[in-house]
Design a protein around this motif. Structure first.
Motif, PDB file in Angstrom:
ATOM      1  N   THR A  30      49.815  44.155  46.319  1.00  0.00           N
ATOM      2  CA  THR A  30      50.270  43.076  47.189  1.00  0.00           C
ATOM      3  C   THR A  30      50.047  43.480  48.640  1.00  0.00           C
ATOM      4  O   THR A  30      50.418  44.583  49.053  1.00  0.00           O
ATOM      5  CB  THR A  30      51.758  42.776  46.953  1.00  0.00           C
ATOM      6  OG1 THR A  30      51.946  42.467  45.580  1.00  0.00           O
ATOM      7  CG2 THR A  30      52.222  41.609  47.815  1.00  0.00           C
ATOM      8  N   GLY A  31      49.420  42.605  49.425  1.00  0.00           N
ATOM      9  CA  GLY A  31      49.091  42.943  50.802  1.00  0.00           C
ATOM     10  C   GLY A  31      50.045  42.338  51.813  1.00  0.00           C
ATOM     11  O   GLY A  31      51.048  41.691  51.473  1.00  0.00           O
ATOM     12  N   TYR A  32      49.710  42.548  53.085  1.00  0.00           N
ATOM     13  CA  TYR A  32      50.483  42.020  54.205  1.00  0.00           C
ATOM     14  C   TYR A  32      49.626  41.015  54.966  1.00  0.00           C
ATOM     15  O   TYR A  32      48.419  41.217  55.162  1.00  0.00           O
ATOM     16  CB  TYR A  32      50.915  43.136  55.147  1.00  0.00           C
ATOM     17  CG  TYR A  32      51.884  44.112  54.537  1.00  0.00           C
ATOM     18  CD1 TYR A  32      53.245  43.865  54.529  1.00  0.00           C
ATOM     19  CD2 TYR A  32      51.428  45.298  53.955  1.00  0.00           C
ATOM     20  CE1 TYR A  32      54.147  44.768  53.965  1.00  0.00           C
ATOM     21  CE2 TYR A  32      52.312  46.208  53.393  1.00  0.00           C
ATOM     22  CZ  TYR A  32      53.673  45.941  53.396  1.00  0.00           C
ATOM     23  OH  TYR A  32      54.550  46.829  52.835  1.00  0.00           O
ATOM     24  N   ASN A  33      50.237  39.932  55.418  1.00  0.00           N
ATOM     25  CA  ASN A  33      49.519  38.944  56.219  1.00  0.00           C
ATOM     26  C   ASN A  33      49.125  39.552  57.569  1.00  0.00           C
ATOM     27  O   ASN A  33      49.834  40.413  58.104  1.00  0.00           O
ATOM     28  CB  ASN A  33      50.390  37.711  56.454  1.00  0.00           C
ATOM     29  CG  ASN A  33      50.634  36.938  55.183  1.00  0.00           C
ATOM     30  OD1 ASN A  33      49.865  37.028  54.227  1.00  0.00           O
ATOM     31  ND2 ASN A  33      51.714  36.175  55.153  1.00  0.00           N
ATOM     32  N   GLU A  34      47.981  39.072  58.114  1.00  0.00           N
ATOM     33  CA  GLU A  34      47.520  39.602  59.396  1.00  0.00           C
ATOM     34  C   GLU A  34      48.581  39.441  60.479  1.00  0.00           C
ATOM     35  O   GLU A  34      48.741  40.313  61.335  1.00  0.00           O
ATOM     36  CB  GLU A  34      46.229  38.896  59.815  1.00  0.00           C
ATOM     37  CG  GLU A  34      45.678  39.408  61.144  1.00  0.00           C
ATOM     38  CD  GLU A  34      44.352  38.790  61.536  1.00  0.00           C
ATOM     39  OE1 GLU A  34      43.367  39.015  60.805  1.00  0.00           O
ATOM     40  OE2 GLU A  34      44.294  38.076  62.563  1.00  0.00           O
ATOM     41  N   SER A  35      49.304  38.339  60.444  1.00  0.00           N
ATOM     42  CA  SER A  35      50.312  38.086  61.472  1.00  0.00           C
ATOM     43  C   SER A  35      51.436  39.116  61.453  1.00  0.00           C
ATOM     44  O   SER A  35      52.194  39.241  62.414  1.00  0.00           O
ATOM     45  CB  SER A  35      50.905  36.681  61.281  1.00  0.00           C
ATOM     46  OG  SER A  35      51.459  36.544  59.987  1.00  0.00           O
ATOM     47  N   GLU A  36      51.531  39.873  60.344  1.00  0.00           N
ATOM     48  CA  GLU A  36      52.530  40.933  60.250  1.00  0.00           C
ATOM     49  C   GLU A  36      51.989  42.276  60.740  1.00  0.00           C
ATOM     50  O   GLU A  36      52.720  43.260  60.810  1.00  0.00           O
ATOM     51  CB  GLU A  36      53.008  41.069  58.796  1.00  0.00           C
ATOM     52  CG  GLU A  36      53.709  39.830  58.290  1.00  0.00           C
ATOM     53  CD  GLU A  36      53.850  39.784  56.768  1.00  0.00           C
ATOM     54  OE1 GLU A  36      54.708  39.021  56.293  1.00  0.00           O
ATOM     55  OE2 GLU A  36      53.095  40.496  56.066  1.00  0.00           O
ATOM     56  N   LEU A  37      50.698  42.283  61.109  1.00  0.00           N
ATOM     57  CA  LEU A  37      50.050  43.525  61.506  1.00  0.00           C
ATOM     58  C   LEU A  37      49.555  43.495  62.948  1.00  0.00           C
ATOM     59  O   LEU A  37      48.938  44.457  63.408  1.00  0.00           O
ATOM     60  CB  LEU A  37      48.872  43.812  60.570  1.00  0.00           C
ATOM     61  CG  LEU A  37      49.251  43.993  59.094  1.00  0.00           C
ATOM     62  CD1 LEU A  37      48.008  43.983  58.220  1.00  0.00           C
ATOM     63  CD2 LEU A  37      50.024  45.289  58.897  1.00  0.00           C
ATOM     64  N   THR A  38      49.797  42.400  63.678  1.00  0.00           N
ATOM     65  CA  THR A  38      49.414  42.297  65.088  1.00  0.00           C
ATOM     66  C   THR A  38      50.311  41.268  65.762  1.00  0.00           C
ATOM     67  O   THR A  38      50.866  40.376  65.100  1.00  0.00           O
ATOM     68  CB  THR A  38      47.942  41.889  65.240  1.00  0.00           C
ATOM     69  OG1 THR A  38      47.604  41.826  66.628  1.00  0.00           O
ATOM     70  CG2 THR A  38      47.670  40.535  64.622  1.00  0.00           C
ATOM     71  N   ASN A  39      50.446  41.386  67.080  1.00  0.00           N
ATOM     72  CA  ASN A  39      51.239  40.398  67.825  1.00  0.00           C
ATOM     73  C   ASN A  39      50.371  39.337  68.493  1.00  0.00           C
ATOM     74  O   ASN A  39      50.861  38.495  69.223  1.00  0.00           O
ATOM     75  CB  ASN A  39      52.111  41.087  68.876  1.00  0.00           C
ATOM     76  CG  ASN A  39      51.278  41.898  69.874  1.00  0.00           C
ATOM     77  OD1 ASN A  39      50.040  41.789  69.906  1.00  0.00           O
ATOM     78  ND2 ASN A  39      51.935  42.701  70.687  1.00  0.00           N
ATOM     79  N   TYR A  40      49.037  39.401  68.258  1.00  0.00           N
ATOM     80  CA  TYR A  40      48.076  38.438  68.800  1.00  0.00           C
ATOM     81  C   TYR A  40      48.100  38.375  70.330  1.00  0.00           C
ATOM     82  O   TYR A  40      47.824  37.346  70.931  1.00  0.00           O
ATOM     83  CB  TYR A  40      48.303  37.048  68.214  1.00  0.00           C
ATOM     84  CG  TYR A  40      47.867  36.949  66.777  1.00  0.00           C
ATOM     85  CD1 TYR A  40      46.541  37.168  66.422  1.00  0.00           C
ATOM     86  CD2 TYR A  40      48.768  36.656  65.762  1.00  0.00           C
ATOM     87  CE1 TYR A  40      46.127  37.103  65.098  1.00  0.00           C
ATOM     88  CE2 TYR A  40      48.358  36.570  64.433  1.00  0.00           C
ATOM     89  CZ  TYR A  40      47.036  36.804  64.111  1.00  0.00           C
ATOM     90  OH  TYR A  40      46.626  36.735  62.805  1.00  0.00           O
ATOM     91  N   GLU A  41      48.404  39.485  70.963  1.00  0.00           N
ATOM     92  CA  GLU A  41      48.324  39.546  72.422  1.00  0.00           C
ATOM     93  C   GLU A  41      46.862  39.552  72.857  1.00  0.00           C
ATOM     94  O   GLU A  41      46.052  40.301  72.315  1.00  0.00           O
ATOM     95  CB  GLU A  41      49.019  40.809  72.929  1.00  0.00           C
ATOM     96  CG  GLU A  41      48.944  40.972  74.452  1.00  0.00           C
ATOM     97  CD  GLU A  41      49.565  42.282  74.917  1.00  0.00           C
ATOM     98  OE1 GLU A  41      49.556  42.532  76.135  1.00  0.00           O
ATOM     99  OE2 GLU A  41      50.031  43.055  74.059  1.00  0.00           O
ATOM    100  N   ALA A  42      46.533  38.715  73.813  1.00  0.00           N
ATOM    101  CA  ALA A  42      45.181  38.676  74.380  1.00  0.00           C
ATOM    102  C   ALA A  42      45.292  38.982  75.874  1.00  0.00           C
ATOM    103  O   ALA A  42      46.016  38.291  76.603  1.00  0.00           O
ATOM    104  CB  ALA A  42      44.544  37.311  74.166  1.00  0.00           C
ATOM    105  N   ARG A  43      44.570  40.014  76.309  1.00  0.00           N
ATOM    106  CA  ARG A  43      44.695  40.436  77.702  1.00  0.00           C
ATOM    107  C   ARG A  43      43.377  41.044  78.169  1.00  0.00           C
ATOM    108  O   ARG A  43      42.689  41.727  77.409  1.00  0.00           O
ATOM    109  CB  ARG A  43      45.815  41.469  77.855  1.00  0.00           C
ATOM    110  CG  ARG A  43      46.143  41.828  79.297  1.00  0.00           C
ATOM    111  CD  ARG A  43      47.265  42.855  79.386  1.00  0.00           C
ATOM    112  NE  ARG A  43      46.838  44.160  78.920  1.00  0.00           N
ATOM    113  CZ  ARG A  43      47.167  44.707  77.773  1.00  0.00           C
ATOM    114  NH1 ARG A  43      47.961  44.031  76.937  1.00  0.00           N
ATOM    115  NH2 ARG A  43      46.730  45.903  77.421  1.00  0.00           N
ATOM    116  N   SER A  44      43.028  40.776  79.398  1.00  0.00           N
ATOM    117  CA  SER A  44      41.838  41.365  79.999  1.00  0.00           C
ATOM    118  C   SER A  44      42.142  41.703  81.448  1.00  0.00           C
ATOM    119  O   SER A  44      42.596  40.841  82.209  1.00  0.00           O
ATOM    120  CB  SER A  44      40.649  40.391  79.924  1.00  0.00           C
ATOM    121  OG  SER A  44      39.543  40.882  80.650  1.00  0.00           O
ATOM    122  N   ILE A  45      41.933  42.955  81.816  1.00  0.00           N
ATOM    123  CA  ILE A  45      42.109  43.414  83.192  1.00  0.00           C
ATOM    124  C   ILE A  45      40.813  44.086  83.608  1.00  0.00           C
ATOM    125  O   ILE A  45      40.348  45.013  82.934  1.00  0.00           O
ATOM    126  CB  ILE A  45      43.279  44.406  83.324  1.00  0.00           C
ATOM    127  CG1 ILE A  45      44.569  43.792  82.778  1.00  0.00           C
ATOM    128  CG2 ILE A  45      43.465  44.830  84.775  1.00  0.00           C
ATOM    129  CD1 ILE A  45      45.734  44.770  82.708  1.00  0.00           C
TER     130      ILE A  45
END
Length: 934
Positions: free
Chosen positions: A355-370
């Motif tokens: 049984t696996g884990y959903n992607e949303s449980e493995l990242t916070n989906y933060e998008a950033r560029s500096i």
């Protein structure tokens, strides 16, 4: 001499003190000011730029007469002669067409698009300011023939003419002449660490093979981004964009995009600039639970469920094989086998996944560029001879999809360039280096959180044992599987719990993929190139010569490449020449001939010649017919050569000869294999993929049919450079208010580079009809992803046409249609993947008015894409057709030197995706304020 010397000194002083100042304005034919227009002294680089009110002041250290020229993107160029000092000159520029815009990339020399020998697309300052997209880079989506695949909010992959994945190493991206590809991945990562919008001068895109002038990676096309020189564009400019993104999966989230540019010309000899950009938002969440292994399958209906964006369920075992292993394995607590002899017969021969884990449980989906860059520019002779140093740094967080899905977190890239140039030559040298930061593989994170809780062997042993015990107790198959999974899942780490968080943090900080998922890299490459144009020395034709040299330094600490004992280094170089001749046949007919030839050599392969021949015939200055034939090639990439990565689905082994034995693994032999006389552990190197393997497709067929004749020996050849021959015809024309730009091409590929899945038995020789087949039957085999060349012919062809005109007076209307088709016999070569990944039909249209009423404009852009089949190492699937509309309105306040824009992307709200496995693209709504961006 005594009399002559003072006279000479007096004359020199007169020359050095002579100074002419010219002032004036630049307006269009409706008397509106044109900010940012270029005003230069003809034959020099001395110039200035009109301000927000169209006003300019130009100082030149020479007495009249001389001529100055005013130009602006979208307008016809105008030249006027200066006859007196302190003269006031007013330019009225007449709006031209897109075909009148000047480009540099097609021939490495300035020329109008109308006269270019090959297809070229351009995005100028006017287009950037009026784009309906969120920023200039997204605006590339509206160019004819261009595909932009959205990996994530901050990482988009640009491509033309097919054969594209997010790891797009067939396409080159240059920023002020510097390759923007990351050293570790060997391909551009969009504009994540690229340019800030306030510093963009122009963007040119050259579709198709361009190896004759630009070398090995210029195979499918090149994107050229040019920045503003501080000698010509000074002052402080800034842009701030605020809004929000909307997606069904991730909701509504704030979005911020800020850029600022500071540039100053301290004197006629020295100028400098600094840029800074910051972007922050929430990425498009990928939440597909579609089952890869069974159409319509779910965890409840498929024992071997493997969700697209569910990670950890890639790990599966055959239940009977596990039971057989338990019959021979000794339980140290009892001294007896875990299962009695014969018990394995009660276990069905079916595959079962964890049984696996959903992607949303493995990242916070933060998008950033500096990102930031700076430049120092020195003109010692106060003319166009310039010495410059440019530095660029960038960091960011994004999602990248390659073999797996990766959270690229705090990725860092830097570039440093020193360049010497004037209008006839350039010589530049630069270095590009990256660091992976805190990046990690989300698939292996899911896998290793599971393993941290319960090792795979224990999990499957519990499952098999419970299934057999339940069956013996009278349970039916469904009940036995349910009881088995319940027992095996006991104690599973649930997202959000301290145990889960601790296992997650351990995994993303551990670079060993058997226990962790951290992505490590500190690679770099050094590049030098130069060009000289002999046009001022040789008059009968324009002749150019140039060359380049690149040295790679791969350093992934053994996590990506086989660089276990230190960095891997290798080099490549090339030289080229081009001759271009304009022949005026009569007053209404002009012929332009271009011939180019380049020679390239990689350390590992024989050298290649890449010729290009083209001809363009201009009729009555309004019609241009062109034809070209060119060859291109690309060397195998760093990953093609030196990767050594166990990706669970398969082991990737690059096919550089000295790489094959650098990768090795120790593999357990099944109990039945040991009973047949094989050792318990066998060491196998990556060479087995290339000299002792069956094709994976034939192994899968054999396991279904049991017919050994279905097994096909693979043993793919070691990789070598790929070549393409491209023939293209085109027409550009002006018919009163209508402009036409048409092109058609046919590409024929030789030694097409791709990957092939193969299965190597742990013992026996493929084709022996005995041991190797026994190994396959027992599951004693390893799946590899081999890098090789196609034995089949691969061809593609296509065409595009763009139309633009003005309607209802001053409304701009343009549209384009693109057709692309792959010609490849997939049935004959089922294991070979081309990754064409391109819709057969695309249509784009824009409608707008830059001056609907005073200082107010708008623009609407529409895109249609036909459905197409996406192939990649991550997965294959259909991308449905989509329709997208972007729109913006803008208002300029000259007194504040400001432009305000209100815009929306995907205004219709129909979410879509451009590649299998990525998140659905939602909508973005924003308002921006741009100050003094000339």
């Amino acid at each position: 001499m005594k009399k002559t010397l003072p006279l000479l000194l007096l004359f020199v002083c007169y020359l050095t003190s002579a100074q002419t100042t010219v002032t004036g304005t630049v307006v269009d034919d409706t008397s509106l000011p044109i900010p940012g227009a270029n005003i230069i002294v003809l034959g020099t680089t001395v110039g200035t730029v009109s301000d927000f009110d169209g006003k300019f002041t130009l100082t030149y250290n020479q007495n009249p007469p001389f001529s100055i020229q005013a130009s602006s993107v979208g307008f016809e160029t105008l030249t006027k002669e200066i006859t007196t000092a302190n003269e006031v000159i007013n330019f009225v520029l007449v709006e031209g067409t897109a075909l009148d815009e000047v480009v540099i990339s097609a021939s490495r020399t300035p020329e109008r698009i109308f006269e270019s020998p090959v297809t070229i697309e351009r995005l100028g300052l006017k287009d950037i300011k009026s784009t309906a997209s969120a920023d200039f880079y997204d605006g590339l989506e509206n160019l004819k023939g261009v595909d932009v695949n959205t990996n994530s909010l901050t990482f988009k992959s640009v491509n033309t003419r097919g054969f594209s994945t997010f790891a797009n190493n067939r396409f080159m991206q240059l920023v002020d002449g510097m390759d923007n590809s990351t050293p570790a991945l060997n391909f551009p990562i969009g504009n994540l660490v690229g340019m800030t919008e306030t510093d963009v001068l122009s963007v040119e895109l050259l579709p198709g093979a361009s190896s004759a002038l630009y070398g090995a990676n210029a195979f499918n096309g090149i994107l050229f981004m040019r920045s503003k020189n501080p000698f010509d564009h000074g002052g402080i400019s800034a842009s701030i964009k605020k809004g929000y993104t909307s997606q069904e999966a991730s909701g509504t989230n704030p979005y911020t995009d800020l850029s600022i540019r500071v540039a100053h010309k301290f004197s006629e000899k020295f100028a400098a600039k600094v840029n800074f950009g910051y972007l922050e938002g929430t990425d498009w969440a990928a939440t597909s639970v579609e089952d890869r292994n069974m159409e319509g399958g779910t965890r409840g209906t498929n024992l071997n469920y493997n969700g697209v964006n569910v990670y950890g369920d890639e790990v599966s075992q055959n239940l009977r094989q596990v039971a057989i292993l338990l019959e021979s394995a000794i339980n140290p607590g009892t001294g007896q086998p875990y299962l009695p002899a014969g018990a394995s017969a009660l276990a069905p021969s079916v595959d079962v996944s964890r049984t696996g884990y959903n992607e949303s449980e493995l990242t916070n989906y933060e998008a950033r560029s500096i990102k930031a860059d700076w430049g120092l520019y020195y003109r010692p002779l106060e003319n166009d001879f310039e010495i410059s140093y440019v530095g660029k740094v960038g960091t960011g967080t994004t999602i990248y999809q390659g073999l797996n899905r990766y959270n690229i977190d705090n990725f860092f890239q830097e570039q440093h360039k020193i360049e010497i140039r004037n209008r006839n030559f350039f010589l530049r040298s630069y270095v590009v280096a990256d660091k992976a930061g805190d990046s990690y593989d989300m698939v292996f994170t899911g896998i290793n959180i599971n393993r941290a809780w319960k090792p795979d062997l224990n999990w499957f042993a519990e499952y098999a044992g419970t299934y057999i015990q339940s069956t013996l107790a009278g349970a039916n198959d469904t009940q036995a599987h349910s009881a088995a999974r319940t027992q095996a899942e006991t104690g599973r780490f649930e997202p959000g719990t301290p145990e889960y968080i601790a296992a997650f943090n351990r995994s993303i900080n551990d670079p060993d993929l058997t226990t962790g998922s951290k992505f490590q890299d500190a690679s770099k490459y050094y590049h030098m190139d130069g060009n000289y144009n002999f046009s001022e020395i040789i008059k009968f034709a324009e002749i150019q010569v140039g060359g380049s040299y690149r040295k790679y330094n791969l350093n992934s600490f053994g996590t990506i490449y086989t660089d276990y004992d230190g960095p891997i280094e290798y080099f490549e170089y090339g030289v080229y020449t081009q001759i271009q001749k304009n022949i005026e046949l009569n007053e209404s007919l002009e012929l332009k001939l271009t011939g180019s030839l380049r020679y390239d050599k990689s350390e590992f392969f024989d050298g290649f010649f890449s010729p290009r021949l083209s001809g363009g015939l201009t009729l009555n200055r309004n019609h241009n017919f062109r034809a070209s034939v060119q060859t291109g090639f690309r060397n195998p990439t760093t990953q093609d050569l030196f990767i050594g990565l166990d990706a669970n689905r398969a082991i990737l082994v690059g096919s550089s000869p000295d790489n094959l034995d650098r990768y090795s693994g120790d593999y357990n032999v099944s109990g039945s294999g040991q009973n047949a006389g094989q050792p318990s552990v066998i060491t196998q190197t990556g060479a087995a993929a290339y000299n002792n393997s069956y094709s994976e497709a034939s192994v899968l067929t054999y396991k279904t049919t049991g017919n050994t004749n279905d097994l096909v020996v693979s043993n793919p050849d070691l990789i070598k450079p790929e070549q393409v021959t491209s023939a293209e015809i085109g027409y550009r024309g002006k018919l009163k208010r209508l402009t036409i730009d048409f092109s058609a091409y046919y590409n024929s590929y030789k030694d097409f580079i791709s990957q092939e899945y193969v299965v190597a038995p742990l013992y026996g020789q493929v084709g022996d009809n005995s041991l190797s087949i026994d190994a396959i039957n027992r599951g004693d085999d390893i799946t590899y992803n081999a890098y090789t060349n196609s034995k089949a012919a691969v061809n593609s062809y296509g065409a595009s046409i763009g139309l633009s005109t003005k309607i209802f007076g001053n409304y701009d209307l343009s549209g384009s249609y693109t057709f692309a088709k792959l010609d490849f016999d997939q049935e004959k070569y089922p294991d070979f993947v081309t990754n064409f990944n391109t819709p057969e039909h695309k249509f784009k249209a824009t409608f707008g008015n830059t001056n609907l009423f005073k200082n107010f404009g708008f623009n609407i852009a529409y895109r249609f894409s036909d459905d197409y089949y996406w192939q990649s190492t991550f997965g294959d699937g259909l991308v449905p057709e989509y329709h997208v509309m972007d729109a913006q309105i803008n208002y300029t306040i000259p007194s504040f030197k400001s432009t305000f824009k209100l815009g929306a992307t995907n205004l219709l709200g129909d979410e879509y995706f451009t590649a299998y496995g990525t998140g659905y693209i939602g909508s973005m709504y924003y308002i921006s304020w741009t100050i003094n961006n000339l």
